[in-house]
Each structure stands twice: as structure tokens, then as C-alpha cells.
Design a protein around this motif. Structure first.
Motif, PDB file in Angstrom:
ATOM      1  N   SER A 157     -14.010   2.087  -8.418  1.00 48.12           N
ATOM      2  CA  SER A 157     -13.742   2.996  -9.533  1.00 48.12           C
ATOM      3  C   SER A 157     -12.268   2.898  -9.901  1.00 48.12           C
ATOM      4  CB  SER A 157     -14.103   4.439  -9.150  1.00 48.12           C
ATOM      5  OG  SER A 157     -13.747   5.333 -10.183  1.00 48.12           O
ATOM      6  N   SER A 158     -11.984   2.361 -11.090  1.00 48.05           N
ATOM      7  CA  SER A 158     -10.604   2.272 -11.568  1.00 48.05           C
ATOM      8  C   SER A 158     -10.228   3.561 -12.284  1.00 48.05           C
ATOM      9  CB  SER A 158     -10.451   1.087 -12.530  1.00 48.05           C
ATOM     10  OG  SER A 158     -10.765  -0.118 -11.884  1.00 48.05           O
ATOM     11  N   HIS A 159      -8.944   3.915 -12.220  1.00 47.90           N
ATOM     12  CA  HIS A 159      -8.477   5.083 -12.969  1.00 47.90           C
ATOM     13  C   HIS A 159      -7.113   4.782 -13.568  1.00 47.90           C
ATOM     14  CE1 HIS A 159      -6.251   6.076  -9.213  1.00 47.90           C
ATOM     15  NE2 HIS A 159      -7.415   5.880  -8.599  1.00 47.90           N
ATOM     16  N   THR A 160      -6.649   5.665 -14.412  1.00 45.13           N
ATOM     17  CA  THR A 160      -5.485   5.361 -15.261  1.00 45.13           C
ATOM     18  C   THR A 160      -4.155   5.530 -14.558  1.00 45.13           C
ATOM     19  OG1 THR A 160      -5.512   7.629 -16.100  1.00 45.13           O
ATOM     20  CG2 THR A 160      -6.730   5.963 -17.364  1.00 45.13           C
ATOM     21  N   SER A 161      -4.126   6.145 -13.392  1.00 43.77           N
ATOM     22  CA  SER A 161      -2.847   6.343 -12.706  1.00 43.77           C
ATOM     23  C   SER A 161      -2.285   5.007 -12.245  1.00 43.77           C
ATOM     24  CB  SER A 161      -3.025   7.273 -11.510  1.00 43.77           C
ATOM     25  OG  SER A 161      -3.886   6.676 -10.554  1.00 43.77           O
ATOM     26  N   THR A 162      -0.994   4.966 -12.028  1.00 43.50           N
ATOM     27  CA  THR A 162      -0.332   3.781 -11.503  1.00 43.50           C
ATOM     28  C   THR A 162       0.567   4.185 -10.339  1.00 43.50           C
ATOM     29  OG1 THR A 162       1.526   3.990 -13.035  1.00 43.50           O
ATOM     30  CG2 THR A 162      -0.333   2.610 -13.728  1.00 43.50           C
ATOM     31  N   TYR A 163       0.919   3.199  -9.558  1.00 44.15           N
ATOM     32  CA  TYR A 163       1.824   3.433  -8.431  1.00 44.15           C
ATOM     33  C   TYR A 163       2.828   2.289  -8.396  1.00 44.15           C
ATOM     34  CZ  TYR A 163       3.592   3.066  -3.692  1.00 44.15           C
ATOM     35  OH  TYR A 163       4.421   2.922  -2.619  1.00 44.15           O
ATOM     36  N   THR A 164       4.095   2.629  -8.280  1.00 48.77           N
ATOM     37  CA  THR A 164       5.152   1.618  -8.208  1.00 48.77           C
ATOM     38  C   THR A 164       5.647   1.509  -6.771  1.00 48.77           C
ATOM     39  OG1 THR A 164       5.825   2.021 -10.484  1.00 48.77           O
ATOM     40  CG2 THR A 164       7.403   0.902  -9.054  1.00 48.77           C
ATOM     41  N   LEU A 165       5.462   0.346  -6.213  1.00 46.66           N
ATOM     42  CA  LEU A 165       5.903   0.032  -4.855  1.00 46.66           C
ATOM     43  C   LEU A 165       7.327  -0.500  -4.933  1.00 46.66           C
ATOM     44  CD1 LEU A 165       4.692  -0.167  -1.909  1.00 46.66           C
ATOM     45  CD2 LEU A 165       4.257  -2.578  -2.433  1.00 46.66           C
ATOM     46  N   ARG A 166       8.240   0.089  -4.176  1.00 47.47           N
ATOM     47  CA  ARG A 166       9.667  -0.277  -4.260  1.00 47.47           C
ATOM     48  C   ARG A 166      10.186  -0.745  -2.912  1.00 47.47           C
ATOM     49  NH1 ARG A 166       9.060   4.071  -7.780  1.00 47.47           N
ATOM     50  NH2 ARG A 166       9.875   3.679  -9.885  1.00 47.47           N
ATOM     51  N   ASP A 167      11.243  -1.568  -2.986  1.00 45.07           N
ATOM     52  CA  ASP A 167      11.922  -1.988  -1.758  1.00 45.07           C
ATOM     53  C   ASP A 167      12.244  -0.782  -0.891  1.00 45.07           C
ATOM     54  OD1 ASP A 167      11.966  -4.716  -1.913  1.00 45.07           O
ATOM     55  OD2 ASP A 167      13.977  -4.856  -2.778  1.00 45.07           O
ATOM     56  N   GLY A 168      12.025  -0.936   0.409  1.00 48.22           N
ATOM     57  CA  GLY A 168      12.340   0.137   1.330  1.00 48.22           C
ATOM     58  C   GLY A 168      11.184   1.063   1.616  1.00 48.22           C
ATOM     59  N   TYR A 169      10.009   0.781   1.061  1.00 45.82           N
ATOM     60  CA  TYR A 169       8.849   1.624   1.350  1.00 45.82           C
ATOM     61  C   TYR A 169       8.501   1.507   2.835  1.00 45.82           C
ATOM     62  CZ  TYR A 169       5.822  -2.464   1.780  1.00 45.82           C
ATOM     63  OH  TYR A 169       5.253  -3.635   2.207  1.00 45.82           O
ATOM     64  N   GLY A 170       7.785   2.480   3.358  1.00 51.27           N
ATOM     65  CA  GLY A 170       7.359   2.452   4.746  1.00 51.27           C
ATOM     66  C   GLY A 170       5.859   2.316   4.870  1.00 51.27           C
ATOM     67  N   ILE A 171       5.409   1.816   6.017  1.00 51.61           N
ATOM     68  CA  ILE A 171       3.984   1.718   6.342  1.00 51.61           C
ATOM     69  C   ILE A 171       3.710   2.634   7.523  1.00 51.61           C
ATOM     70  CG2 ILE A 171       2.109   0.208   7.091  1.00 51.61           C
ATOM     71  CD1 ILE A 171       3.448  -2.102   5.743  1.00 51.61           C
ATOM     72  N   ASP A 172       2.787   3.556   7.335  1.00 49.24           N
ATOM     73  CA  ASP A 172       2.448   4.513   8.375  1.00 49.24           C
ATOM     74  C   ASP A 172       1.143   4.103   9.037  1.00 49.24           C
ATOM     75  OD1 ASP A 172       2.218   6.730   9.978  1.00 49.24           O
ATOM     76  OD2 ASP A 172       1.250   7.938   8.430  1.00 49.24           O
ATOM     77  N   CYS A 173       1.188   3.832  10.326  1.00 49.09           N
ATOM     78  CA  CYS A 173      -0.034   3.611  11.110  1.00 49.09           C
ATOM     79  C   CYS A 173       0.164   4.354  12.424  1.00 49.09           C
ATOM     80  CB  CYS A 173      -0.312   2.137  11.333  1.00 49.09           C
ATOM     81  SG  CYS A 173       0.938   1.253  12.266  1.00 49.09           S
ATOM     82  N   GLN A 174      -0.464   5.466  12.572  1.00 48.80           N
ATOM     83  CA  GLN A 174      -0.206   6.353  13.695  1.00 48.80           C
ATOM     84  C   GLN A 174      -0.879   5.900  14.980  1.00 48.80           C
ATOM     85  OE1 GLN A 174      -1.288  10.270  12.378  1.00 48.80           O
ATOM     86  NE2 GLN A 174       0.325  10.342  10.817  1.00 48.80           N
ATOM     87  N   ASP A 175      -1.660   4.843  14.908  1.00 49.23           N
ATOM     88  CA  ASP A 175      -2.348   4.313  16.090  1.00 49.23           C
ATOM     89  C   ASP A 175      -1.765   2.950  16.421  1.00 49.23           C
ATOM     90  OD1 ASP A 175      -4.305   3.102  17.867  1.00 49.23           O
ATOM     91  OD2 ASP A 175      -5.658   4.710  17.255  1.00 49.23           O
ATOM     92  N   ALA A 176      -1.388   2.744  17.677  1.00 50.19           N
ATOM     93  CA  ALA A 176      -0.781   1.473  18.090  1.00 50.19           C
ATOM     94  C   ALA A 176      -1.724   0.292  17.874  1.00 50.19           C
ATOM     95  CB  ALA A 176      -0.377   1.551  19.558  1.00 50.19           C
ATOM     96  N   LYS A 177      -3.041   0.554  17.791  1.00 51.75           N
ATOM     97  CA  LYS A 177      -3.997  -0.524  17.542  1.00 51.75           C
ATOM     98  C   LYS A 177      -3.752  -1.197  16.196  1.00 51.75           C
ATOM     99  CE  LYS A 177      -7.734   1.848  20.033  1.00 51.75           C
ATOM    100  NZ  LYS A 177      -9.063   2.506  19.852  1.00 51.75           N
ATOM    101  N   LEU A 178      -3.043  -0.492  15.320  1.00 49.10           N
ATOM    102  CA  LEU A 178      -2.851  -1.006  13.961  1.00 49.10           C
ATOM    103  C   LEU A 178      -1.482  -1.632  13.758  1.00 49.10           C
ATOM    104  CD1 LEU A 178      -4.461   1.937  11.925  1.00 49.10           C
ATOM    105  CD2 LEU A 178      -5.561  -0.119  12.836  1.00 49.10           C
ATOM    106  N   ASN A 179      -0.693  -1.770  14.827  1.00 48.47           N
ATOM    107  CA  ASN A 179       0.678  -2.286  14.655  1.00 48.47           C
ATOM    108  C   ASN A 179       0.687  -3.686  14.061  1.00 48.47           C
ATOM    109  OD1 ASN A 179       1.793   0.058  15.611  1.00 48.47           O
ATOM    110  ND2 ASN A 179       2.190  -0.718  17.683  1.00 48.47           N
ATOM    111  N   PHE A 180      -0.190  -4.567  14.575  1.00 43.97           N
ATOM    112  CA  PHE A 180      -0.217  -5.925  14.027  1.00 43.97           C
ATOM    113  C   PHE A 180      -0.614  -5.904  12.561  1.00 43.97           C
ATOM    114  CE2 PHE A 180      -2.755  -9.563  12.687  1.00 43.97           C
ATOM    115  CZ  PHE A 180      -1.824 -10.579  12.828  1.00 43.97           C
TER     116      PHE A 180
END
Length: 754
Positions: free
Chosen positions: A35-58
Motif C-alpha cells: 500500500s503506497s501513500h503520499t507521505s515521504t521520508y528524507t534520509l540524511r547523513d548521520g541517521y541511526g539504526i536501532d536494533c535492540q536485539d543483538a541477533k540483529l547486529n549483523f
């Protein structure tokens, strides 16, 4: 902009800009819900990735590198968590995921790390691709919920005929991961080379991993570049195998090792002659294809001791629950003459050599079971008695897999006529050959678990689907990818997407928009098939029309009088009505002339008349489908595997006819036999039939001949509406055949009514 090699993918040459026109994303394989929608998101330098489980580190690190390689945008360990990878315990399937791109960032949720990883692969296809480094990139809003149809989605690679290095194997796995494959079938041993280090028997790699030269002269004929070296070969150390297994596991791919037994074992026998029925006869490692006499002795106890040494080490190297033990193409002539094998047959109360192979496979299955593994084998393991716990890999068509599933065994579908990607996918302009083409469209059209052929209980035993790459004519990495893609993407969608959601035209449109990603990563994918298909089909009124089709949208020029088409010949724009015998020739001229096609149409009184089948024809050899018996085309063979043929033609109204004629192809060495008996019957009402002919045919013992046998009979000008043709099949190859007991075929191409 500096590029990193994401997970060892081949090369990156970025294309197109960041801001794109909103359009439905061309996702492969097709997700369950988008399902596509009209909102957009701008990804910028310095963004972070959150993975609270160590299984997802890789996976988090993998995602960061993937985004940077495609967009130039870099993450930061201290950045605001705008890409969120979350394990959840809700109702998602084990490999399913949810992906949302909205104003607050990118969210991927799944019940397992595998689901998160597959969501990241979908994100890869949604990212814009930028030529230059940029501090930001805009993505369009979308919601996706997705899960796979099958749990087994595999690709196979034969490294015996031609050897591929560890780095090449890792690259192959990288590209598999992009399309959510989760099984890599590593074919490690065959007649042409033993490729796995076995420390208890070092001779296997010291001697069995090398042959005199590269061999396979057919590659030169195909204009495939090869570099001959003396000796030719190679193998993987146990440390290298552990490294590849770990590498694949990070990408959610289990590795299925194959040690091919008891046949296809010339390389092993060269290294360890005591494995052979005749240890005094030294076999050389093969340099060509085919089925060899290199079959291990099933009578000697020492054979099993050596194989238990080997399989014990293999089981320890590969954590996957399955191990593949081959079981295919094992000629039994040597066993018939071997005193030890004959003694084993008597001692175990076996009926014949087929049961001896079943004993051999069952015994080794028990051993791998004792090591916590399950056995899988090619469908020949069904001959002589199938173990109830064995899994069948169905390669000789669909029927063996259907039979095994109905009997309660698990099955992986990999029929050669649909899923052997070593067959060319398009016309070879260098060699001017179209022999054996397996088009993208044919691959995509295969359904591994047809509802019409299986009960829900049997369908549950179809684990999934796998495509195979046998490397006799795949001498290097470039040819490997050229053959594998984009057909492997069709296999990926076959394994992932629900059958009801799959559509060839939609897939073709999405693939055209997607191919830039393959180019981006330097994957030398194959060209669409330019093979032309000529068929006679009825129009809405039942009148005969010529239909010409191809995968490409290039102009097709044709003639109806047998003359050679030119660029001035008519362009095919739709079905062409015909009213008498004709020879259709067609050709594509764009860029360079493609393979011409030719088909002669023979008019007769049953032309384009409907046919009803009491027993189904094989989808592997359909001869053109439901109208194959009445399409006026000879040499387009419809096959019946391990079963009789029984079908009825309806002429529409009582019609005066003089004769009925059929043609039956036989090629004994290729398991196509004459039917035992052919019967013709006629009727005016479709209920009460009068038998006209009952003729017995013979397959002479010991004769591996081939040809076409005609069966016909006069009718004498009688009025007939319905014509029934019955043919009794041998069903399995006779006892004297080199592949005794294997399912055999009957082939017919037309019922000519005059």
C-alpha cells in the motif's frame, strides 16, 4: 564517491538521481500486500539504526552498508534512530515481515531475524540510486506486509564439472540473498571432481579433485571462453567450508551439501579404487559429461565403512538438518556381474539390483539420521522402495514429486524441463543455435504445488522449489550469471509469492524496471529469449488461426508459403486466419537476426477440435497443451509419464471420415518407449463406442532404437462424432533396460482424421 563492496557483490556502477516520480514500486518477488501513500521520508547523513536485539547486529551493519552503496547516505552510531529493526512476537509468520516508510522513518518488524533480513531486501529495491555522494535521499511512503509461500526456496550449483572459488561462491550467495532465497544446494562431488576435504581419506582431494585438463570441448563450440589448465580442478578445505557456511547463515541461507552416491562417483573411485566393484580397474577422473560406470560397490562392507567416515565429517561441517546423498543415474550393469553385490542381494533377501540400491540408500540414511540429519535424494531413490523418512528432490518431471507427496514423503520440486537453468535462455547468436532453450516465461509458468493435482494433505508435503545449475557448459562466473539471471528471479517469485498473485505480464513489466539493479551490481544477466513459438489455435468461432509469440516485443516478420521472411514480409500483429495446408516461417530482425522458426500445418477433419483427457498429459512435455492432438503440427510431442494415454476428440457433429492415423515417437535410451497397445474407438453420441482397432506394439529386448511408429486404421466413410484413443504404457523401463524400473514415457504428436 567512494564505494564499498556490499557483501562482496561484484561491482557497483550507480545510475539515476535521487528524486523520482512516484510510481508503483517494481518489487521482486512480489510481496503479499503493498500500500503506497503520499507521505515521504528524507534520509540524511548521520541517521541511526536501532536494533535492540543483538541477533540483529549483523543485519543492522548490512543495512547501513547497503544504503550507503545505493544512495551515498551514511549512518552514525550516535545518530537518531530513523531506521528501526524490531523483533516482535505477534502473528507474523517465521519468515514474514512488515515494512513501513513514513514521515518518521523506516520500520521493519518481524518475528525472526530472517524476516527482518527479507524486509531489508525489499528496502533495497525501494531505495533511489544516486550517481554522486549526497547528504540526503528521499523515499516515498509505503506499507508492506509480506510472507513466503514456501519454506524451501533454493538454488543449486554444481562445482564438480567446473570449479568455483570461495569468493565466487560468496558472490553467488550474495545475489541469492537479494531475492530471498534461503537454500543453497552445493553439489560437491561427481565424476569430474571431488571438491570437499575429507581428513580421514585425503586421497579424495589429493587425487580426486584434479583431472587432466578442463575438458568439455562443447564449451568451445558454444563460443564460451575457457582457459585450459593441466591439471584442472580444486577443492574446499574444511576451514573454507566453515567460513562459507557462516557467511551464508548471516544472509539467512542454509547450505545443503551433496555427496552423490552410489553413481556419479568416478572421481571418488579414482582416489579410492576399493570403492569399485572392480578395484583392479583404475578409472580416470572424467573430462566430459554423461552417465559413467563409476558406481560404488554396494556389496562390500568396506564401502559402507569408508562412506560413514566421509559422511561423518560432512555432517559435522554443515549445520543444516538435511544432507543430500544423490541416488541418481546409477547404472546397475556392474552390480549384475559383481560377486559381492550378488551375495549382498541374496543375504538381504532382495529381489534385484533396484532393491540393492534402495538397501544402499536406506543404510546410509540410517547413518546420517544417527548424526541428527535427514536424507534428501534425487527422485531415483523412489525405485526399489522409498524410505518413509526420506525427502525427494523431483528432477525427472513433476510426477515423481507428486507421487512421493501423495505417499506422505516431503518433496522439493526441481523438474529439469522447467528449472534446470544450465539450459540456454535465449538464442545464441555466436553459434546460431536455439537447441534446448528454457525461456524465462516457461520458468515463470511452473507451479510447484498445483491444487488440481494434490489434496491439501499432499500439498503440505511440497516443501518448496529449487532451480539447478549443472556446470558442464558453465565454465566461469560470467556464464554462470548470464544463465542464472533473470530466470532465478522468476524462481524466487515462484517460491515466495502466492500462486494466485502471480501473473506473467505483471512480472515481465516489473522485471524490465528492475533490471537496472542487476546492472548496478555488475551482474551479467541473460537476454530475453528471442525464440519464436508458432501454434495453430481456434478463434472464438473455432476457426483455425496462426499464433506467433515471443518474450520480446520486437517486430516479428512472417510468411505463410514457406518462403524465407525478410524485413519486407508482413509484421505479425495478431492471430492470422488460415484455410489450408501451409508452412509458416517467422523471424525477428531487430539488432541482429534471431533464430528463425518454422512450422508446417497439416489440415484434416479434426483440426482445432476439442480434446477431453481421461488421464492428464505431462506438463513437462505438453506438446502445446489441450489442442496438441488437433493442431495440425507434427513433431510437437505430448508426453505421458508412467501412465496410459486415454483421450477423446469431439468433431462437433457427425462427420464422414475415411481414416484415423496417429504417430508415436520412441527413443529407448531416453526412456521413451512404444506403447504396449493402441486402441481406436468411435461413437456418434459419446457414450456408446465401437472399437475399430486394437494393435500391439513391441519394444524389442536389448534394442536402444529410436524413431516414429505410425498406427492407423480405415474407417470406411462412416459418420463419426467422437474418436477415442487409448494407449497402454509399459509405465517403467523393462528389466533389460540400463535404467530398469525407472518411469518411462509414451509420446504422441497428432491424431490425423481424414
Amino acid at each position: 564517491m567512494r564505494k564499498t563492496l556490499l557483501t562482496l557483490l561484484i561491482s557497483v556502477v550507480l545510475a539515476s538521481g535521487c528524486t523520482q516520480t512516484v510510481e508503483t514500486p517494481a518489487l521482486l518477488p512480489l510481496p503479499s500486500q503493498v500500500s503506497s501513500h503520499t507521505s515521504t521520508y528524507t534520509l540524511r547523513d548521520g541517521y541511526g539504526i536501532d536494533c535492540q536485539d543483538a541477533k540483529l547486529n549483523f543485519i543492522a551493519d548490512y543495512t547501513s552498508r547497503m544504503i550507503h552503496d545505493l544512495t551515498g547516505v551514511s549512518s552514525s552510531p550516535d545518530g537518531k534512530a530513523e531506521v528501526r529493526l524490531t523483533l516482535t512476537s505477534d502473528s507474523l509468520q517465521s519468515e514474514g515481515y512488515r515494512l513501513r516508510i513514513g514521515r518518521k522513518g523506516i520500520d521493519i518488524e518481524a518475528a525472526s531475524p530472517a524476516g527482518i533480513f527479507y524486509g531489508v531486501q525489499t528496502l533495497r529495491q525501494l531505495l533511489p540510486r544516486q550517481e554522486e555522494a549526497s547528504p540526503s535521499c528521499t523515499l516515498h511512503g509505503i506499507d508492506i506486509q509480506d510472507s513466503p509461500r514456501f519454506g524451501w526456496r533454493g538454488l543449486h550449483l554444481d562445482v564438480s564439472r567446473h570449479f568455483f572459488t570461495v569468493d565466487e561462491i560468496k558472490r553467488f550467495i550474495d545475489v541469492m540473498a537479494m531475492y530471498k532465497f534461503n537454500r543453497f544446494h552445493w553439489h560437491l562431488t561427481d565424476d569430474q571432481g571431488w571438491r570437499i576435504e575429507i581428513r580421514s581419506h585425503p586421497e579424495l582431494t589429493r587425487l580426486g579433485a584434479w583431472r587432466e585438463g578442463i575438458g568439455f570441448p562443447e564449451n568451445e563450440k558454444l563460443a564460451f571462453p575457457t582457459e585450459d589448465v593441466h591439471p584442472y580442478g580444486g577443492f574446499y578445505t574444511q576451514e573454507q567450508i566453515r567460513d562459507v557456511v557462516a557467511y551464508a547463515a548471516e544472509r539467512m541461507i542454509e547450505i545443503l551439501p551433496e555427496i552423490d552416491l552410489p553413481g556419479h562417483s568416478t572421481a571418488a573411485i579414482h582416489a579410492l579404487p576399493e570403492l569399485f566393484c572392480r578395484p583392479d580397474k583404475r578409472l580416470a577422473v572424467w573430462m566430459h559429461g554423461g552417465v559413467s560406470e563409476g558406481v560404488m560397490c554396494a556389496g562390500r562392507e568396506s564401502t559402507y565403512a569408508i562412506l560413514e567416515d566421509i559422511l561423518g565429517e560432512v555432517c559435522a561441517l554443515f549445520p543444516f538438518e538435511y544432507i543430500h546423498l544423490g541416488g541418481d543415474e546409477a547404472p546397475k550393469k556392474g552390480w549384475e556381474k559383481c560377486p559381492q553385490c550378488q551375495a549382498r542381494i541374496r543375504a538381504e533377501g532382495l529381489a534385484n539390483e533396484n532393491e540393492l540400491q534402495a538397501y544402499f540408500m536406506h543404510r546410509l540414511e540410517k547413518f546420517v539420521n544417527s548424526r541428527g540429519k535427514r536424507m534428501i535424494g534425487w527422485d531415483e531413490i523412489m525405485e526399489g522402495g522409498l524410505s518413509p523418512t526420506a525427502t525427494v528432490m523431483s528432477w525427472r518431471g513433476v510426477l515423481p514429486g507428486l507421487e512421493a507427496a501423495r505417499g506422505g514423503n516431503d518433496v522439493v520440486m526441481t523438474p529439469g524441463s522447467y528449472l534446470y537453468l544450465n539450459h540456454p535462455q535465449s538464442y545464441n547468436r555466436v553459434t546460431n543455435t536455439s537447441e534446448g532453450i528454457l525461456s524465462l516465461k516457461r520458468v515463470y509458468g511452473f507451479d510447484p504445488a498445483p491444487e488440481a493435482d494434490l489434496t491439501p494433505e499432499a500439498r503440505a508435503h511440497i516443501l518448496g522449489v529449487q532451480a539447478c545449475q549443472w556446470s558442464e557448459c558453465t565454465p566461469n562466473e560470467q556464464i554462470l550469471y548470464y544463465k542464472e539471471y533473470p530466470r532465478a528471479i522468476a524462481v524466487a517469485e515462484m517460491g515466495w509469492t502466492a500462486q494466485t498473485d502471480r501473473n506473467w505480464e505483471d512480472f515481465q513489466a516489473r522485471l524490465k524496471r528492475h533490471l537496472g539493479l542487476l546492472s548496478l551490481y555488475g551482474i551479467p544477466y541473460g537476454a530475453p529469449s528471442r525464440e519464436l513459438q508458432i501454434a495453430l489455435v481456434p478463434d472464438a468461432a473455432g476457426k483455425p488461426c496462426i499464433r506467433i509469440s515471443a518474450e520480446t516485443d520486437e517486430p516479428i516478420h512472417y510468411t505463410l508459403d514457406g518462403s524465407e521472411p525478410t524485413q519486407e514480409s508482413p509484421v505479425y500483429e495478431g492471430p492470422v486466419a488460415v484455410s489450408g495446408d501451409c508452412t509458416v516461417r517467422a523471424q525477428i530482425f531487430a539488432d541482429a537476426p534471431a533464430c528463425p522458426a518454422e512450422q508446417t500445418i497439416h489440415f484434416h477433419k479434426a483440426l482445432c477440435k476439442p480434446v477431453s483427457y481421461a488421464l492428464p498429459y505431462s506438463t513437462n512435455h505438453d506438446g502445446g497443451g489441450d489442442f496438441a492432438m488437433t493442431d495440425g503440427c507434427f513433431e510437437k510431442w505430448q508426453g505421458f509419464e508412467k501412465q496410459d494415454a486415454d483421450f477423446t476428440l469431439d468433431l462437433g457433429r457427425p462427420t464422414t471420415i475415411d481414416s484415423i492415423r496417429t504417430r508415436w515417437m520412441y527413443d529407448i535410451s531416453d526412456w521413451v518407449l512404444r506403447p504396449r497397445e493402441v486402441t481406436f474407438s468411435i461413437s456418434e453420441d459419446g457414450k456408446s463406442f465401437t472399437e475399430l482397432l486394437r494393435r500391439k506394439l513391441v519394444n524389442p529386448e536389448g534394442q536402444y532404437d529410436k524413431g516414429v511408429e505410425e498406427v492407423s486404421c480405415p474407417v470406411g466413410g462412416r459418420p463419426v462424432r467422437f474418436i477415442r484413443v487409448e494407449a497402454r504404457s509399459e509405465k517403467v523401463n523393462p528389466a533389460w533396460h540400463s535404467s530398469a524400473g525407472a518411469p518411462c514415457w509414451i509420446f504422441i504428436d497428432e491424431v490425423v482424421v481424414e
